[in-house]
Design a protein around this motif. Sequence first.
Motif, short mmCIF file in Angstrom:
data_model
loop_
_atom_site.label_atom_id
_atom_site.label_comp_id
_atom_site.label_asym_id
_atom_site.label_seq_id
_atom_site.Cartn_x
_atom_site.Cartn_y
_atom_site.Cartn_z
N THR A 198 0.83 -1.21 0.00
CA THR A 198 0.00 0.00 0.00
C THR A 198 0.85 1.25 0.00
N LEU A 199 2.00 1.21 0.67
CA LEU A 199 2.85 2.40 0.76
C LEU A 199 3.48 2.77 -0.58
N THR A 200 3.41 1.87 -1.56
CA THR A 200 3.95 2.18 -2.88
C THR A 200 3.25 3.38 -3.51
N MET A 201 1.98 3.57 -3.14
CA MET A 201 1.21 4.65 -3.75
C MET A 201 1.74 6.03 -3.35
N THR A 202 2.58 6.11 -2.31
CA THR A 202 3.12 7.41 -1.92
C THR A 202 4.04 8.00 -2.98
N GLY A 203 4.61 7.16 -3.85
CA GLY A 203 5.50 7.65 -4.90
C GLY A 203 4.74 8.06 -6.14
N PRO A 204 4.28 7.12 -6.95
CA PRO A 204 3.56 7.48 -8.18
C PRO A 204 2.23 8.17 -7.91
N LEU A 231 -4.98 0.68 -1.55
CA LEU A 231 -5.38 1.31 -0.30
C LEU A 231 -6.54 0.57 0.35
N THR A 232 -7.47 0.10 -0.46
CA THR A 232 -8.59 -0.67 0.09
C THR A 232 -8.10 -1.94 0.77
N ARG A 233 -7.23 -2.66 0.10
CA ARG A 233 -6.69 -3.88 0.69
C ARG A 233 -5.81 -3.57 1.90
N GLY A 234 -5.05 -2.47 1.82
CA GLY A 234 -4.19 -2.10 2.93
C GLY A 234 -4.96 -1.74 4.18
N LEU A 235 -6.10 -1.07 4.03
CA LEU A 235 -6.92 -0.73 5.19
C LEU A 235 -7.47 -1.97 5.86
N VAL A 236 -7.87 -2.96 5.05
CA VAL A 236 -8.37 -4.22 5.62
C VAL A 236 -7.26 -4.92 6.40
N ALA A 237 -6.07 -5.00 5.82
CA ALA A 237 -4.94 -5.66 6.49
C ALA A 237 -4.51 -4.88 7.73
N ALA A 238 -4.44 -3.55 7.61
CA ALA A 238 -4.02 -2.73 8.76
C ALA A 238 -5.03 -2.82 9.89
N ARG A 239 -6.30 -2.96 9.56
CA ARG A 239 -7.32 -3.09 10.61
C ARG A 239 -7.08 -4.34 11.43
N ARG A 240 -6.64 -5.42 10.81
CA ARG A 240 -6.35 -6.65 11.54
C ARG A 240 -5.11 -6.48 12.42
N VAL A 241 -4.10 -5.82 11.87
CA VAL A 241 -2.89 -5.59 12.65
C VAL A 241 -3.17 -4.70 13.84
#
Length: 614
Positions: free
Chosen positions: A148-154, A317-327
């Motif tokens: 998800t953090l890849t989106m901070t560049g492009p 970002l959608t997938r990252g929010l789901v994963a981060a919510r579990r963490v």
Amino acid sequence: MTATGGVTDPGSGRGVPDTRSAGRYLWWLVVSQRGRVAAGASYGSLWMVGLMLPPYVLSRAIDDGLAPGRMPVLLGWVAVLLGVGAVNAWMAVMRHRTMTRIRMDATFRTVRAVMAQTVRLGAALPHRVTAGEVVTIGIGDVAVISQTLTMTGPGVGGVLAYAVVAVLLLTVSPLLAAVVLLGVPVLAVLVGPLLGRLQGAQTRYRERQSGLAARLADLVGGLRVLGGLGGKAVFADHYRHASRALRGEGYRVGAVTSWVQALGLGLPTLFLAAVTWPAARMAAQGTLTAGELVAVYGYAAALVVPVSFFIEGGYDLTRGLVAARRVVRFLALEPDGARRVEESGAARDVPGQGDPGQGDPGRDDAPGLASVLRDPVSGVEVVPGLLTALASARPAESAAVVDRLGGFADSAATWGAVRLDEIAARQLRDRILVADNEADLFAGTLREVVGGRRDRDREEIDRAVRTALAEDIVRGLPDGLDAAVEAQGRNLSGGQRQRLRLVRALLADPEVLLAVEPTSAVDAHTEAGIATRLHAARTGRTTVVTSTSPLLLDRADRVYFLVDGTVAAVGSHRELLGGQPGYRRLVSRGEDEEGDGAGPAGADEVPVTEEGAR
């Protein structure tokens, strides 16, 4: 931490993880490496903007350089185009390298946070979260978050490229600029609802995935027992049913994902056509020059890249929010009891690390001399230097007393004049050891399994092995102490595993040893030998055992008889046999309560000589 340097130790990051929400956790990962993220965004922005320059250069080469006699001008613009391409290629390489480092740093930070929380929860971990949940976080969620953090560049670069194209098109045609400016928001409106559906489907899929992983771990761990009970087929059928349900959720996730990815490829192409069509008509009408037509087409074609990144970024970002919510949910768990076990490596079966004199800020020091341990809930008082036994009809009650005396449960238990929950964690773990009869055995050589966190010499190991009557285990394995032990001791019997746990506790040599049912899985002959040798080996050291075995109780200096979790009587094993019918019924194991066969018959009826114990 430099922006483009190697991945640094995540422990040197700024602050602790922000677990207030999934979005805040992702933002913490960003600001923890703000220099590197800024560099990645810069490279990404320059690269994206650089993609918009070739169409302009090409249009100038066509309009200015294709006229007769303008060869030097054409060659000049070709040289500029070559230079722009070379610089942009270098920017792309640097962007990719930087974003890879960002992903790696985020991965290590999340792994470190999860591992620290695992240690912090300690003995409470199995009661608060399933093994499948931890496995899913470690294998899947960590990778998704870092991606998800890849989106901070492009992502930043895409916004700038979008603005640059709009400005360049305004110089060519306001109509075409309006098409571009309105086209991208329309794409976002079309993809947005699908991303919302994807987040819900991903959440359900992850929940089922962790549950299935937990069931698989239980199935593998208990395969031998299930085989003996004939229950393998039943559990396998349950697993197949859960697997089919997970597959159904996976299909739903895949259906939404396929639409998102299809739109990610198709919509930019339609966007390209929507821009090219009016540009071509304007060129045919003479409103645009040939070079300007090529430029418009090039701008729209180049803009496909940031538009695709917008869609992919929303998907990530959608997938990252789901994963981060579990963490975040895992990191927010609190250990049992008010006092938290610090990140000192403290565990229920291994004393804490560090200098015993090194305390935690704001906490008291442990008593300097051997002192009485008191549990006001049950009324148990552990006198230093004695072997104390706790006997209860409900093993969970005596185990609860041990948890309180060991500082693993919230209570007002004291050590001398100090409450346990006010003592520095490192000091407490270095001096008091709770040896659970179901403590984990990690994979490794037998020497490593029993040695714990320090290297032990052969004499120390032999002494502890002999006390736990585990010589047959060492002799029975092909390589002795160097033989491999599987995770959780799966290649050993239950009695062998229990004796190895006792060896490990004895090698730790704590000032206070609290052992829960240390002989429940061994035969009477072995139990009698362990009782005799444990008493001798721990002479002068404080030892507490929980048991209802007369063989072990007869060797105790003091026995507490617990009823409903509180002390009903205290004395020696023989005294309680004579004065407490309830105790006599408990330890006789079904024999005539009036007889004394269950009493002194401990080590006296099953004498264990030095040779016989071998």
